[in-house]
Write an enzyme that holds these catalytic residues in place. Structure first.
Site, PDB file in Angstrom:
ATOM      1  N   LYS A 140      37.729  31.581  31.856  1.00  0.00           N
ATOM      2  CA  LYS A 140      38.176  31.332  33.240  1.00  0.00           C
ATOM      3  C   LYS A 140      38.638  29.892  33.333  1.00  0.00           C
ATOM      4  O   LYS A 140      38.201  29.037  32.568  1.00  0.00           O
ATOM      5  CB  LYS A 140      37.006  31.536  34.216  1.00  0.00           C
ATOM      6  CG  LYS A 140      37.447  31.794  35.639  1.00  0.00           C
ATOM      7  CD  LYS A 140      37.908  33.226  35.777  1.00  0.00           C
ATOM      8  CE  LYS A 140      38.019  33.712  37.194  1.00  0.00           C
ATOM      9  NZ  LYS A 140      37.983  35.193  37.204  1.00  0.00           N
TER      10      LYS A 140
ATOM     11  N   GLY B 203      38.487  40.416  53.269  1.00  0.00           N
ATOM     12  CA  GLY B 203      39.447  39.763  52.380  1.00  0.00           C
ATOM     13  C   GLY B 203      40.745  40.534  52.350  1.00  0.00           C
ATOM     14  O   GLY B 203      40.746  41.748  52.176  1.00  0.00           O
TER      15      GLY B 203
ATOM     16  N   ASN C 169      45.373  39.582  47.399  1.00  0.00           N
ATOM     17  CA  ASN C 169      45.938  40.581  46.487  1.00  0.00           C
ATOM     18  C   ASN C 169      45.050  41.822  46.402  1.00  0.00           C
ATOM     19  O   ASN C 169      45.518  42.951  46.573  1.00  0.00           O
ATOM     20  CB  ASN C 169      46.144  39.932  45.107  1.00  0.00           C
ATOM     21  CG  ASN C 169      46.564  40.950  44.068  1.00  0.00           C
ATOM     22  OD1 ASN C 169      45.796  41.834  43.707  1.00  0.00           O
ATOM     23  ND2 ASN C 169      47.782  40.856  43.586  1.00  0.00           N
ATOM     24  N   ALA C 170      43.754  41.621  46.165  1.00  0.00           N
ATOM     25  CA  ALA C 170      42.865  42.778  45.968  1.00  0.00           C
ATOM     26  C   ALA C 170      42.621  43.531  47.277  1.00  0.00           C
ATOM     27  O   ALA C 170      42.822  44.748  47.359  1.00  0.00           O
ATOM     28  CB  ALA C 170      41.549  42.316  45.356  1.00  0.00           C
TER      29      ALA C 170
HETATM   30  N1  GLU Z   1      41.141  37.101  37.797  1.00  0.00           N
HETATM   31  C1  GLU Z   1      40.917  38.492  37.505  1.00  0.00           C
HETATM   32  C2  GLU Z   1      39.443  38.744  37.290  1.00  0.00           C
HETATM   33  O1  GLU Z   1      38.601  38.013  37.753  1.00  0.00           O
HETATM   34  C3  GLU Z   1      41.800  38.995  36.365  1.00  0.00           C
HETATM   35  C4  GLU Z   1      41.620  38.317  35.042  1.00  0.00           C
HETATM   36  C5  GLU Z   1      42.662  38.691  34.012  1.00  0.00           C
HETATM   37  O2  GLU Z   1      43.526  39.488  34.299  1.00  0.00           O
HETATM   38  O3  GLU Z   1      42.578  38.131  32.916  1.00  0.00           O
HETATM   39  O4  GLU Z   1      39.046  39.744  36.753  1.00  0.00           O
END
Ligand code: GLU
Length: 407
Positions: A102, A211, A214-215
């Site tokens: 991350k 929220g 996007n999600a």
């Molecule tokens: N940010 C998204 C997550 O927390 C996607 C991560 C990705 O696609 O590598 O799962």
């Protein structure tokens, strides 16, 4: 007080305790690499601001690190470490060949111009170039980052190294992005929810979503398209509620036009009130730490689907368990995003272009298999879904480490 990283570690410890393998905790407790950058950037007003930025690889036992990049004022090392740690387990639950990573920059994107975001991103990308790669660590979008930001990172990387679209996912379609990725966190959560509702025998549930990024927004759309009744939604400014159900198409138009769902038709409610509504399914799809010990006893839903990362604190988890509220953990519920990224990475490495139908079919297969794998563990150990998902993940990661000779 325990740090959020320590709280996340506890989830793995709980899983190891159940399978009587606690002595293995030390092998997975800390990230393999945690990098912190300071990035000076000259802003539009001529002043130089120094930004803090991060990239953490928690594990590469099952493959390259994989996980998004977050731009948010509260980003810090403890949070990035926690989110990287969760990615390791998420990627293992859906059984895609990645470890966990991350990244993030501490900044409020709403306070900067588009040009400033671009130069901050490019400066960050130049630092990342030495530590990412299609077989090393593959970033993607997360909170307040998007395909355009991915494109700038790819552009910088391609001049420093070479043209390699598989170095990052969540890209625009013109640069190797894949049809379906943008909505895949939501589509994946939808597949998990659909399986769960069959198991739980819940027909016609009333749903609230916290929220509308996007999600949350895509999930609201997909659920509404499939005939589900969404009675409340919210964004960072607050929410709206209609006990008979919201017209989600209209809410999305208003959000796009006025930047908040609160302008749409419905009774105005706060984010806090949304969490306590009388609904069947509650979907936190915003930020972490939303359901805590101070409101867990007020939740009326019978199922919580964790579409955000880390929205329920461990203390709240205990209260919810006692109250028999089923929590579908983030590492399963929102794994559709990274699974979509995996398809994009395959597409780039094949040099092919997937159809949207192929994407959705594969996503459905991966998500339903993961759901059933977690359910099988749950039946075996008779424990929470969270513990079951972590047992599954930790068993897969430790298995890879053992075979590589690391432990
Ligand atoms: N940010 C998204 C997550 O927390 C996607 C991560 C990705 O696609 O590598 O799962």
């Amino acid at each position: 007080m325990a740090s959020i990283y320590e709280l996340a570690q506890e989830k793995v410890r709980n899983a190891l305790r159940i399978i009587e393998k606690e002595e293995y905790f030390k092998y997975i407790a800390e990230p393999e690499q945690a990098t912190e950058f300071t990035i000076p950037v000259r802003l539009d007003n001529g002043e130089v601001e120094v930004f803090k930025a991060y990239r953490v690889k928690h594990s590469t036992a099952r493959g390259p690190a994989k996980g998004g990049i977050r731009y948010h004022p509260l980003v810090n090392m403890d949070e990035v470490k926690t989110l990287a740690f969760l990615m390791t387990w998420k990627n293992a639950v859906v059984n895609i060949p990645y470890g966990g990573g991350k990244g993030g920059i501490t900044l409020d994107p709403k306070k900067y111009s588009e040009r400033e975001i671009e130069i901050i991103t490019r400066a960050y990308a130049r630092r990342l170039a030495r530590i990412i790669g299609p077989d090393i660590d593959i970033p993607a979008p997360d909170v307040y980052t998007n395909p355009q930001i991915m494109a700038w990172i790819l552009d910088e990387y391609s001049f420093i190294k070479q043209w390699e679209p598989a170095v990052i996912t969540g890209k625009p379609l013109e640069l190797g992005g894949i049809a379906g990725r943008e909505e895949s966190t939501a589509r994946g959560a939808f597949f998990v929810l659909r399986e769960l509702l069959k198991d739980q025998n819940i027909a016609k549930p009333r749903i609230a979503i916290q929220g509308f990024g996007n999600a949350g927004m895509n999930l609201a759309r997909i659920l509404a398209e499939s005939g589900y009744n969404i009675v409340a939604v919210s964004d960072s400014r607050g929410g709206i509620y209609n006990e008979k159900g919201l017209d989600i198409e209209k809410v999305i138009d208003i959000k796009k036009e006025k930047k908040t769902v609160q302008e749409a038709e419905g009774e105005k409610i706060s984010n806090k009130e949304l969490l306590e509504l009388d609904v069947d399914i509650l979907i936190p799809a915003a930020l972490d730490n939303q359901i805590t010990k101070s409101n867990a006893d007020k939740v009326k839903a019978s199922v919580i689907l964790e579409v955000a990362n880390n929205p329920v604190t461990p203390e709240a988890d205990k209260i919810l368990e006692e109250r028999n509220i089923l929590v579908v953990p983030d590492i399963l519920a929102n794994a559709g995003g990274v699974t979509g990224s995996y398809f994009e990475w395959i597409q780039n490495r094949e040099g092919s272009i997937w159809s949207y139908e192929r994407f959705v079919n594969e996503l459905e297969r991966v998500m339903t298999t993961a759901y059933r794998d977690v359910r099988a563990v749950r039946n075996k150990y008779n424990t929470t879904m969270r513990n079951s998902a972590f047992i599954l993940a930790v068993t897969r990661v430790l298995g890879a480490m053992r075979q590589r000779g690391w432990i």
